[in-house]
Motif scaffolding. Structure first.
Motif, PDB file in Angstrom:
ATOM      1  N   LEU A 240       0.839  -1.194   0.000  1.00  0.00           N
ATOM      2  CA  LEU A 240       0.000   0.000   0.000  1.00  0.00           C
ATOM      3  C   LEU A 240       0.875   1.245   0.000  1.00  0.00           C
ATOM      4  CD1 LEU A 240      -2.729  -0.977   2.625  1.00  0.00           C
ATOM      5  CD2 LEU A 240      -3.018  -0.848   0.144  1.00  0.00           C
ATOM      6  N   GLY A 241       0.403   2.300  -0.631  1.00  0.00           N
ATOM      7  CA  GLY A 241       1.119   3.558  -0.608  1.00  0.00           C
ATOM      8  C   GLY A 241       1.012   4.236   0.743  1.00  0.00           C
ATOM      9  N   PHE A 242       1.808   5.272   0.925  1.00  0.00           N
ATOM     10  CA  PHE A 242       1.817   5.997   2.192  1.00  0.00           C
ATOM     11  C   PHE A 242       0.572   6.855   2.342  1.00  0.00           C
ATOM     12  CE2 PHE A 242       2.969   9.943   4.498  1.00  0.00           C
ATOM     13  CZ  PHE A 242       3.205   9.388   5.751  1.00  0.00           C
ATOM     14  N   SER A 243      -0.009   6.813   3.505  1.00  0.00           N
ATOM     15  CA  SER A 243      -1.100   7.701   3.903  1.00  0.00           C
ATOM     16  C   SER A 243      -2.244   7.745   2.888  1.00  0.00           C
ATOM     17  CB  SER A 243      -0.560   9.119   4.130  1.00  0.00           C
ATOM     18  OG  SER A 243      -1.550   9.954   4.680  1.00  0.00           O
ATOM     19  N   GLY A 244      -2.763   6.573   2.574  1.00  0.00           N
ATOM     20  CA  GLY A 244      -3.958   6.517   1.739  1.00  0.00           C
ATOM     21  C   GLY A 244      -3.705   6.403   0.253  1.00  0.00           C
ATOM     22  N   LYS A 245      -2.433   6.529  -0.191  1.00  0.00           N
ATOM     23  CA  LYS A 245      -2.151   6.315  -1.610  1.00  0.00           C
ATOM     24  C   LYS A 245      -2.420   4.859  -1.961  1.00  0.00           C
ATOM     25  CE  LYS A 245       1.214   7.954  -3.925  1.00  0.00           C
ATOM     26  NZ  LYS A 245       2.562   8.304  -4.437  1.00  0.00           N
ATOM     27  N   ARG A 246      -2.830   4.638  -3.193  1.00  0.00           N
ATOM     28  CA  ARG A 246      -3.230   3.295  -3.609  1.00  0.00           C
ATOM     29  C   ARG A 246      -2.094   2.284  -3.428  1.00  0.00           C
ATOM     30  NH1 ARG A 246      -3.024   0.717  -8.468  1.00  0.00           N
ATOM     31  NH2 ARG A 246      -2.287   2.629  -9.491  1.00  0.00           N
ATOM     32  N   GLU A 247      -0.883   2.627  -3.858  1.00  0.00           N
ATOM     33  CA  GLU A 247       0.244   1.731  -3.687  1.00  0.00           C
ATOM     34  C   GLU A 247       1.555   2.473  -3.894  1.00  0.00           C
ATOM     35  OE1 GLU A 247       0.723  -1.357  -6.648  1.00  0.00           O
ATOM     36  OE2 GLU A 247      -0.329  -0.162  -8.144  1.00  0.00           O
ATOM     37  N   CYS A 248       2.634   1.849  -3.458  1.00  0.00           N
ATOM     38  CA  CYS A 248       3.975   2.287  -3.788  1.00  0.00           C
ATOM     39  C   CYS A 248       4.735   1.034  -4.233  1.00  0.00           C
ATOM     40  CB  CYS A 248       4.660   2.972  -2.609  1.00  0.00           C
ATOM     41  SG  CYS A 248       4.804   1.979  -1.114  1.00  0.00           S
TER      42      CYS A 248
END
Length: 255
Positions: A240-248
Motif C-alpha cells: 500500500l502507498g503511504f497515507s492513503g495512496k493506492r500503492e507504492c
C-alpha cells in the motif's frame, strides 16, 4: 516561510519550508521557470521516509553481509540519514566495512553543498541547519541511536569517500560501485520528467550497476516503472502507498 539563500559557491535560490502533519519538515524549491513542488507527502516527510524506504535496509540486513546503496534524490537527506541511523541501530560493523558505500544523486547543487557542509561542520544557512538537526533528532529517537553518533558516522563516511554526493543522475551515468539497494525518490514526472525517461530508468537498473540480490523502493507506482523492473528480473512485492495512496513500489531481484 521562505528563505532566500546567498552562499559561497551557490546561486541564489528560493526555498519554501513546510511543517508536515507529523511535525517534520519538507521543502519546495522555486528556480527559474521550474514548477514548485513539495518534496514529501504533506502527511509527513519523516513518516513517509520510514514507511517507504526503511524496508530496503531491513531486508538487506537480513539477507546480505555487505551493503552498497544508490539514492536518487538527496533533497534534505532524509533517506541518507535514515540509512546510517538504521544500520547503526542494527549492525554498525557494516558501516565500517571497506565495501559499504552510499552513492547519492541530486540535481540541485545547493542541496548537495548545504548537506555536505553541515556534516563536515561548516557554516550553512540557519534554516537548513535547523532542518538537518530536526531530521537527526527524529531519526535518533526512532532508531534509538545517539544524535552525535549519527553525525560522526556520516562525517566519517563523507571523509572516507564512502558517502559520495553526486550531481544529477542521467542515462549516461556510470556508478562507481554496483549496488544492492536502490532508493528512487525523484520528484514527480511533472516536475522532473527527465528522471522518468525509460533510458534513465534502464541505466539505473543496468546489470552492471546491480549485485545479484537487490532491493528497489519508491513512493511512486507508475506502470512504466513496474514494467522496467520486471524486465530487469525484479519481483514486485504488493505494498500500500503511504497515507492513503493506492500503492507504492517495493521490488526484489534475487538473481
Amino acid at each position: 516561510m521562505t528563505l532566500i539563500a546567498h552562499f559561497t559557491n551557490s546561486t541564489e535560490f528560493s526555498v519554501n519550508f513546510f511543517t508536515t502533519f507529523d511535525n517534520s519538515l519538507s521543502i519546495s524549491l522555486q528556480e527559474s521557470e521550474n514548477i514548485s513542488e513539495l518534496m514529501h507527502s504533506l502527511q509527513g516527510a519523516f513518516s513517509e521516509t520510514i514507511y517507504v524506504y526503511s524496508p530496503v535496509i531491513s531486508v538487506l540486513l537480513e539477507k546480505q553481509k555487505e551493503l552498497s546503496l544508490l539514492s536518487i534524490g538527496l533533497g534534505l537527506g532524509y533517506i541518507e540519514i535514515m540509512i546510517v541511523s538504521q544500520i547503526l541501530a542494527k549492525k554498525k560493523s557494516i558501516l565500517d566495512s571497506e565495501y559499504f558505500c552510499i552513492q547519492s544523486f541530486e540535481s540541485n547543487e545547493n542541496l548537495i553543498y548545504f548537506f555536505q557542509n553541515f556534516f563536515l561542520g561548516k557554516k550553512i544557512p540557519f534554516l537548513f541547519e535547523q532542518a538537518y538537526k530536526d531530521i537527526l533528532i527524529k531519526m535518533s529517537e526512532y532508531f534509538k541511536v545517539s544524535f552525535e553518533e549519527i553525525i560522526n558516522y556520516i562525517n566519517k563516511l563523507i571523509q572516507n569517500n564512502k558517502f559520495i554526493l553526486n550531481n544529477k543522475f542521467s542515462s549516461e551515468t556510470i556508478l562507481k560501485k554496483s549496488v544492492n539497494g536502490i532508493f528512487f525518490d525523484a520528484f514527480s514526472m511533472k516536475s522532473t520528467p527527465e528522471l522518468w525517461e525509460i533510458n534513465l530508468i534502464n541505466n539505473i537498473l543496468h546489470k552492471n550497476h546491480l549485485l545479484n540480490f537487490c532491493c528497489f523502493s519508491t513512493y511512486a507506482s507508475r506502470s512504466m516503472l513496474k514494467k522496467q523492473l520486471k524486465e530487469h528480473n525484479f519481483k514486485i512485492i504488493p505494498k500500500l502507498g503511504f497515507s492513503g495512496k493506492r500503492e507504492c513500489i517495493f521490488a526484489i531481484k534475487e538473481k
